[in-house]
Motif scaffolding. Structure first.
Motif, PDB file in Angstrom:
ATOM      1  N   SER A 246     -27.247  15.306   3.117  1.00 23.36           N
ATOM      2  CA  SER A 246     -28.579  15.814   2.780  1.00 23.36           C
ATOM      3  C   SER A 246     -29.385  16.118   4.036  1.00 23.36           C
ATOM      4  N   VAL A 247     -29.327  15.211   5.021  1.00 22.03           N
ATOM      5  CA  VAL A 247     -30.075  15.429   6.262  1.00 22.03           C
ATOM      6  C   VAL A 247     -29.570  16.675   6.984  1.00 22.03           C
ATOM      7  N   LEU A 248     -28.245  16.805   7.070  1.00 24.60           N
ATOM      8  CA  LEU A 248     -27.680  17.974   7.745  1.00 24.60           C
ATOM      9  C   LEU A 248     -28.005  19.263   6.997  1.00 24.60           C
ATOM     10  N   ALA A 249     -27.975  19.191   5.661  1.00 17.89           N
ATOM     11  CA  ALA A 249     -28.263  20.390   4.871  1.00 17.89           C
ATOM     12  C   ALA A 249     -29.712  20.816   5.021  1.00 17.89           C
ATOM     13  N   LEU A 250     -30.630  19.833   5.085  1.00 18.89           N
ATOM     14  CA  LEU A 250     -32.050  20.162   5.196  1.00 18.89           C
ATOM     15  C   LEU A 250     -32.409  20.741   6.561  1.00 18.89           C
ATOM     16  N   ARG A 251     -31.516  20.592   7.531  1.00 12.43           N
ATOM     17  CA  ARG A 251     -31.749  21.221   8.831  1.00 12.43           C
ATOM     18  C   ARG A 251     -31.435  22.711   8.798  1.00 12.43           C
ATOM     19  N   GLN A 252     -30.757  23.146   7.751  1.00 14.20           N
ATOM     20  CA  GLN A 252     -30.461  24.568   7.585  1.00 14.20           C
ATOM     21  C   GLN A 252     -31.639  25.236   6.889  1.00 14.20           C
ATOM     22  N   GLU A 253     -32.176  26.256   7.518  1.00 15.32           N
ATOM     23  CA  GLU A 253     -33.389  26.880   6.999  1.00 15.32           C
ATOM     24  C   GLU A 253     -33.237  27.433   5.586  1.00 15.32           C
ATOM     25  N   SER A 258     -35.049  26.947   0.008  1.00 14.07           N
ATOM     26  CA  SER A 258     -34.778  26.848  -1.431  1.00 14.07           C
ATOM     27  C   SER A 258     -35.379  25.570  -2.004  1.00 14.07           C
ATOM     28  N   LEU A 259     -35.241  24.463  -1.268  1.00  8.08           N
ATOM     29  CA  LEU A 259     -35.805  23.197  -1.747  1.00  8.08           C
ATOM     30  C   LEU A 259     -37.320  23.265  -1.814  1.00  8.08           C
ATOM     31  N   ASP A 260     -37.947  23.830  -0.788  1.00 10.57           N
ATOM     32  CA  ASP A 260     -39.405  23.942  -0.791  1.00 10.57           C
ATOM     33  C   ASP A 260     -39.880  24.797  -1.960  1.00 10.57           C
ATOM     34  N   GLY A 261     -39.163  25.883  -2.234  1.00  9.27           N
ATOM     35  CA  GLY A 261     -39.538  26.718  -3.370  1.00  9.27           C
ATOM     36  C   GLY A 261     -39.361  25.997  -4.690  1.00  9.27           C
ATOM     37  N   PHE A 262     -38.296  25.193  -4.806  1.00 11.05           N
ATOM     38  CA  PHE A 262     -38.061  24.425  -6.033  1.00 11.05           C
ATOM     39  C   PHE A 262     -39.153  23.379  -6.238  1.00 11.05           C
ATOM     40  N   LEU A 263     -39.513  22.653  -5.169  1.00 10.69           N
ATOM     41  CA  LEU A 263     -40.557  21.634  -5.288  1.00 10.69           C
ATOM     42  C   LEU A 263     -41.891  22.257  -5.685  1.00 10.69           C
ATOM     43  N   ALA A 264     -42.154  23.454  -5.189  1.00 18.40           N
ATOM     44  CA  ALA A 264     -43.425  24.110  -5.514  1.00 18.40           C
ATOM     45  C   ALA A 264     -43.504  24.524  -6.978  1.00 18.40           C
ATOM     46  N   ARG A 265     -42.358  24.617  -7.644  1.00 20.05           N
ATOM     47  CA  ARG A 265     -42.352  25.025  -9.055  1.00 20.05           C
ATOM     48  C   ARG A 265     -42.389  23.845 -10.021  1.00 20.05           C
ATOM     49  N   ILE A 266     -42.300  22.614  -9.489  1.00 17.22           N
ATOM     50  CA  ILE A 266     -42.334  21.432 -10.353  1.00 17.22           C
ATOM     51  C   ILE A 266     -43.767  21.201 -10.830  1.00 17.22           C
ATOM     52  N   PRO A 267     -43.990  21.075 -12.131  1.00 16.98           N
ATOM     53  CA  PRO A 267     -45.358  20.838 -12.624  1.00 16.98           C
ATOM     54  C   PRO A 267     -45.956  19.563 -12.019  1.00 16.98           C
ATOM     55  N   GLY A 268     -47.192  19.639 -11.614  1.00 21.19           N
ATOM     56  CA  GLY A 268     -47.861  18.495 -11.010  1.00 21.19           C
ATOM     57  C   GLY A 268     -47.624  18.442  -9.516  1.00 21.19           C
ATOM     58  N   LEU A 269     -46.371  18.248  -9.108  1.00 23.54           N
ATOM     59  CA  LEU A 269     -46.050  18.188  -7.677  1.00 23.54           C
ATOM     60  C   LEU A 269     -46.309  19.526  -7.013  1.00 23.54           C
ATOM     61  N   GLY A 270     -45.964  20.623  -7.695  1.00 26.90           N
ATOM     62  CA  GLY A 270     -46.195  21.942  -7.108  1.00 26.90           C
ATOM     63  C   GLY A 270     -47.662  22.197  -6.843  1.00 26.90           C
ATOM     64  N   GLY A 271     -48.536  21.801  -7.772  1.00 29.49           N
ATOM     65  CA  GLY A 271     -49.973  21.977  -7.553  1.00 29.49           C
ATOM     66  C   GLY A 271     -50.482  21.176  -6.375  1.00 29.49           C
ATOM     67  N   PHE A 272     -49.956  19.950  -6.229  1.00 29.10           N
ATOM     68  CA  PHE A 272     -50.372  19.130  -5.079  1.00 29.10           C
ATOM     69  C   PHE A 272     -49.937  19.770  -3.768  1.00 29.10           C
ATOM     70  N   GLY A 307     -45.991  23.684   6.764  1.00 30.41           N
ATOM     71  CA  GLY A 307     -44.824  22.825   6.661  1.00 30.41           C
ATOM     72  C   GLY A 307     -43.848  23.278   5.597  1.00 30.41           C
ATOM     73  N   ASN A 308     -44.329  23.947   4.552  1.00 31.72           N
ATOM     74  CA  ASN A 308     -43.501  24.411   3.460  1.00 31.72           C
ATOM     75  C   ASN A 308     -43.014  25.832   3.765  1.00 31.72           C
ATOM     76  N   LEU A 309     -41.697  26.011   3.824  1.00 37.22           N
ATOM     77  CA  LEU A 309     -41.159  27.322   4.204  1.00 37.22           C
ATOM     78  C   LEU A 309     -41.451  28.387   3.160  1.00 37.22           C
ATOM     79  N   ALA A 310     -41.512  27.999   1.881  1.00 37.98           N
ATOM     80  CA  ALA A 310     -41.861  28.971   0.844  1.00 37.98           C
ATOM     81  C   ALA A 310     -43.290  29.466   1.046  1.00 37.98           C
ATOM     82  N   PHE A 311     -44.190  28.556   1.405  1.00 38.00           N
ATOM     83  CA  PHE A 311     -45.573  28.937   1.691  1.00 38.00           C
ATOM     84  C   PHE A 311     -45.641  29.798   2.950  1.00 38.00           C
ATOM     85  N   ARG A 312     -44.797  29.493   3.930  1.00 37.88           N
ATOM     86  CA  ARG A 312     -44.753  30.287   5.157  1.00 37.88           C
ATOM     87  C   ARG A 312     -44.330  31.723   4.861  1.00 37.88           C
ATOM     88  N   ASP A 313     -43.378  31.884   3.955  1.00 43.61           N
ATOM     89  CA  ASP A 313     -42.961  33.232   3.569  1.00 43.61           C
ATOM     90  C   ASP A 313     -44.096  33.995   2.895  1.00 43.61           C
TER      91      ASP A 313
END
Length: 413
Positions: A246-253, A258-272, A307-313
């Motif tokens: 997981s650590v090695l995978a998260l170092r890959q942009e 993809s993870l940042d975009g997924f977290l942003a779509r989770i109800p509640g957590l995405g709004g935060f 910090g969130n790559l989806a937001f950076r895009d």
């Protein structure tokens, strides 16, 4: 003139460490010998100078396990001190030298001395900080450069210190609030492990010896207990492998995006996450615009701070829209990340010419919302952990009680 970090023996044979400025490593060694010191190791304090020297075939010696970069707290304290001293009229080089020798830790002293050496040679402060990108983030250097260009470096540093101080306060509060739930989780997991590896097997032996037809829940608990007793090394190894992967995978942009975009779509957590990233963006923009940065440059610097790559895009799309002639509030509204109140305030700032002030007010409002969400989340975390682990313990106890109740029923029948 580059700065060097050295270890040397003095005339009495005592080992000492310090910093020295010289044209090269050879000149630094010569300077130390001129002070009646025998150099043991010498390394560049300035990362960029070290890279230049290595590209020319020169190598530095020495190895250290000490930290090499400034922590968030150290950067906050140094920024506050620089703001006060520069605001009082002290030259930048003298300010850096004074802070470096007033109780700074060794690695902080090394960094500040190297930056001071460059400033003394005529470089701007922001340019001098480029040699330490892990200590001075890109957006930090962009804000310092904006302050230098506008002639209000002390004010920019003061705002930066306030921003870093608030960020450090939030980190400390969250860390402190997580200590008790963490201890509670460890103790509870220890109790569950004790029940599953010692208590359940002993009771299971008694029931199996009686030849009873055990309930399904009890059979499931016995199977899990047997697996934990035999397979715990494999389970532990699997968890460690999963963590490393997981650590090695998260170092890959791409994976992190993809993870940042997924977290942003989770109800509640995405709004935060949207509120937290928007608050950081608005705070950064308020400092940059008030420092005199033009809007496209401020947007690029704020994008690097995300910090969130989806937001950076999404901010990259905002920059393209602004550079094509669209208004900032309109470009932000099309992205869907920003809260309506922030969009309204930014639009008002565009019309009134007070964009920096409106960004600041928007950041204050968003920070309050984020703080409230964090407080509620931390208050709910402890009872949530107790509830989940309570259900686990009750399930284990129930799996033990069911066969006992079955025996009692059979005896009474």
């Amino acid at each position: 003139m580059p700065a060097f970090e050295y270890e040397a023996l003095d005339a009495t044979g005592k080992k000492s460490r310090g910093l020295i400025t010289a044209d090269s490593e050879v000149a630094a060694r010569r300077e130390l010998r001129g002070r009646a010191m025998a150099p043991l190791s010498i390394r560049y304090a300035d990362q960029r100078a070290e890279r230049r020297a290595k590209s020319m075939g020169e190598r530095s010696s020495g190895f250290s396990l000490a930290p090499s970069n400034l922590s968030n707290r150290e950067l906050m304290l140094i920024t506050r001190q620089m703001a006060s001293l520069i605001g009082a009229g002290m030259p930048i080089a003298e300010t850096l030298g004074l802070i470096a020798h007033q109780g700074s830790k060794h690695h902080a002293k090394r960094i500040l001395t190297a930056v001071r050496a460059r400033v003394t040679e005529g470089e701007k402060l922001s340019t001098a900080m480029d040699g330490f990108p892990n200590s001075f983030p890109p957006v930090y250097r962009a804000m310092v450069a904006a302050g230098e260009n506008s002639g209000g470096l002390d004010a920019v540093l003061e705002r930066l210190a306030d921003y870093l101080e608030k960020d450090e306060a939030v980190r400390s509060r969250v860390t402190g609030a997580m200590i008790y739930p963490a201890i509670l989780s460890i103790v509870a997991l220890g109790v569950v492990a004790l029940l599953m590896t010692f208590i359940v097997p002993r009771i299971a032996e008694q029931f199996v010896g009686m030849g009873m037809d055990l309930p399904g829940l009890t059979r499931a608990m016995i199977a899990i207990s047997a697996f934990l007793q035999v397979g715990w090394p494999f389970l532990l190894a699997g968890i460690l492998v999963l963590v490393v992967i997981s650590v090695l995978a998260l170092r890959q942009e791409p994976v992190r995006r993809s993870l940042d975009g997924f977290l942003a779509r989770i109800p509640g957590l995405g709004g935060f996450l949207e509120h937290a990233e928007s608050a950081r963006f608005c705070r950064t923009m308020s400092i940059l615009i008030d420092s005199g940065s033009v809007l496209p440059d401020a947007l690029r610097a704020a994008r690097r701070a995300a910090g969130n790559l989806a937001f950076r895009d999404e901010l990259g799309k905002v920059i393209r829209d602004v550079e094509s002639g669209r208004g900032l509030s309109d470009a932000m509204r099309n992205r869907g990340w920003f809260p309506p109140l922030s969009l309204f305030m930014i639009a008002a700032g565009e019309r009134s010419g007070a964009l920096g002030e409106m960004f600041r007010r928007s950041a204050d409002q968003l920070d309050q919302d984020v703080d409230r969400t964090i407080s509620v989340g931390l208050n709910l975390l402890e009872p949530g952990i107790i509830l989940v682990l309570g259900v686990v313990v009750v399930t284990i106890v129930l799996s033990i009680l069911l066969p006992i109740l079955q025996l009692n029923t059979m005896a009474l029948g």
